[in-house]
Design a protein around this motif. Structure first.
Motif, PDB file in Angstrom:
ATOM      1  N   VAL A  20      -0.761   0.018   1.727  1.00  0.00           N
ATOM      2  CA  VAL A  20      -2.086   0.150   2.319  1.00  0.00           C
ATOM      3  C   VAL A  20      -1.973  -0.270   3.782  1.00  0.00           C
ATOM      4  O   VAL A  20      -1.604  -1.395   4.097  1.00  0.00           O
ATOM      5  N   ARG A  21      -2.280   0.666   4.656  1.00  0.00           N
ATOM      6  CA  ARG A  21      -2.190   0.412   6.101  1.00  0.00           C
ATOM      7  C   ARG A  21      -3.578   0.153   6.682  1.00  0.00           C
ATOM      8  O   ARG A  21      -4.589   0.313   5.998  1.00  0.00           O
ATOM      9  N   LYS A  22      -3.586  -0.196   7.940  1.00  0.00           N
ATOM     10  CA  LYS A  22      -4.859  -0.426   8.629  1.00  0.00           C
ATOM     11  C   LYS A  22      -5.710   0.831   8.542  1.00  0.00           C
ATOM     12  O   LYS A  22      -5.198   1.940   8.467  1.00  0.00           O
ATOM     13  N   HIS A  23      -6.992   0.650   8.566  1.00  0.00           N
ATOM     14  CA  HIS A  23      -7.973   1.741   8.553  1.00  0.00           C
ATOM     15  C   HIS A  23      -7.937   2.521   7.240  1.00  0.00           C
ATOM     16  O   HIS A  23      -8.312   3.691   7.207  1.00  0.00           O
TER      17      HIS A  23
ATOM     18  N   PHE B  85       1.098  -3.999  -0.292  1.00  0.00           N
ATOM     19  CA  PHE B  85       1.304  -2.983  -1.315  1.00  0.00           C
ATOM     20  C   PHE B  85       0.405  -3.255  -2.511  1.00  0.00           C
ATOM     21  O   PHE B  85       0.073  -4.402  -2.803  1.00  0.00           O
ATOM     22  N   VAL B  86       0.056  -2.188  -3.211  1.00  0.00           N
ATOM     23  CA  VAL B  86      -0.635  -2.300  -4.493  1.00  0.00           C
ATOM     24  C   VAL B  86       0.086  -1.397  -5.478  1.00  0.00           C
ATOM     25  O   VAL B  86       0.664  -0.381  -5.108  1.00  0.00           O
TER      26      VAL B  86
ATOM     27  N   VAL C  44      10.483  -1.249   4.456  1.00  0.00           N
ATOM     28  CA  VAL C  44       9.525  -2.356   4.415  1.00  0.00           C
ATOM     29  C   VAL C  44       9.449  -3.051   5.770  1.00  0.00           C
ATOM     30  O   VAL C  44      10.457  -3.271   6.425  1.00  0.00           O
ATOM     31  N   LYS C  45       8.232  -3.384   6.162  1.00  0.00           N
ATOM     32  CA  LYS C  45       7.996  -4.111   7.416  1.00  0.00           C
ATOM     33  C   LYS C  45       7.308  -5.440   7.105  1.00  0.00           C
ATOM     34  O   LYS C  45       6.625  -5.577   6.089  1.00  0.00           O
TER      35      LYS C  45
ATOM     36  N   VAL D  88      -3.089   5.192   3.265  1.00  0.00           N
ATOM     37  CA  VAL D  88      -2.197   4.809   2.179  1.00  0.00           C
ATOM     38  C   VAL D  88      -0.973   5.719   2.156  1.00  0.00           C
ATOM     39  O   VAL D  88      -1.017   6.864   2.614  1.00  0.00           O
ATOM     40  N   GLU D  89       0.111   5.167   1.620  1.00  0.00           N
ATOM     41  CA  GLU D  89       1.361   5.909   1.467  1.00  0.00           C
ATOM     42  C   GLU D  89       1.923   5.511   0.106  1.00  0.00           C
ATOM     43  O   GLU D  89       2.149   4.329  -0.139  1.00  0.00           O
ATOM     44  N   THR D  90       2.131   6.472  -0.781  1.00  0.00           N
ATOM     45  CA  THR D  90       2.554   6.188  -2.148  1.00  0.00           C
ATOM     46  C   THR D  90       4.019   6.566  -2.358  1.00  0.00           C
ATOM     47  O   THR D  90       4.472   7.607  -1.874  1.00  0.00           O
ATOM     48  N   PHE D  91       4.724   5.691  -3.079  1.00  0.00           N
ATOM     49  CA  PHE D  91       6.143   5.870  -3.365  1.00  0.00           C
ATOM     50  C   PHE D  91       6.361   5.861  -4.875  1.00  0.00           C
ATOM     51  O   PHE D  91       5.717   5.106  -5.587  1.00  0.00           O
TER      52      PHE D  91
END
Length: 86
Positions: A53-56, A76-77, A70-71, A59-62
């Motif tokens: 889950v990013r700002k604003h 993450f959820v 990873v940063k 989302v990016e799903t893997f």
């Protein structure tokens, strides 16, 4: 070349902090599979996807063996893959 620069460098990664499902984790700064990160949180990759889950609200799903760069401070959820049966 000096003797100092010829010494092998240890393969140590710096530590970063991430959150999975609200739980904080400290991990090495490297790439992970989604399955590795889910296992860290105690979840089976077979039943879950990992979503960053990013700002604003972006989302990016893997999935499973997909690589995650990873940063520090990533959030993450886990998302259950359970579908409904007709």
């Amino acid at each position: 070349m000096t003797a100092e620069s010829a010494k092998p460098t240890p393969n140590h990664h710096k530590k970063i902090h991430i959150t999975i499902d609200g739980r904080p984790f400290t991990i090495e700064d490297r790439r992970y599979t989604a399955a590795e990160l889910l296992a860290l949180a105690g979840l089976p990759a077979a039943g879950y996807d990992l979503t960053r889950v990013r700002k604003h609200g972006q989302v990016e799903t893997f999935r499973d063996e997909e690589m995650v760069n990873v940063k520090d401070s990533d959030l993450f959820v886990s998302v259950s893959r359970q579908g409904t049966v007709a």
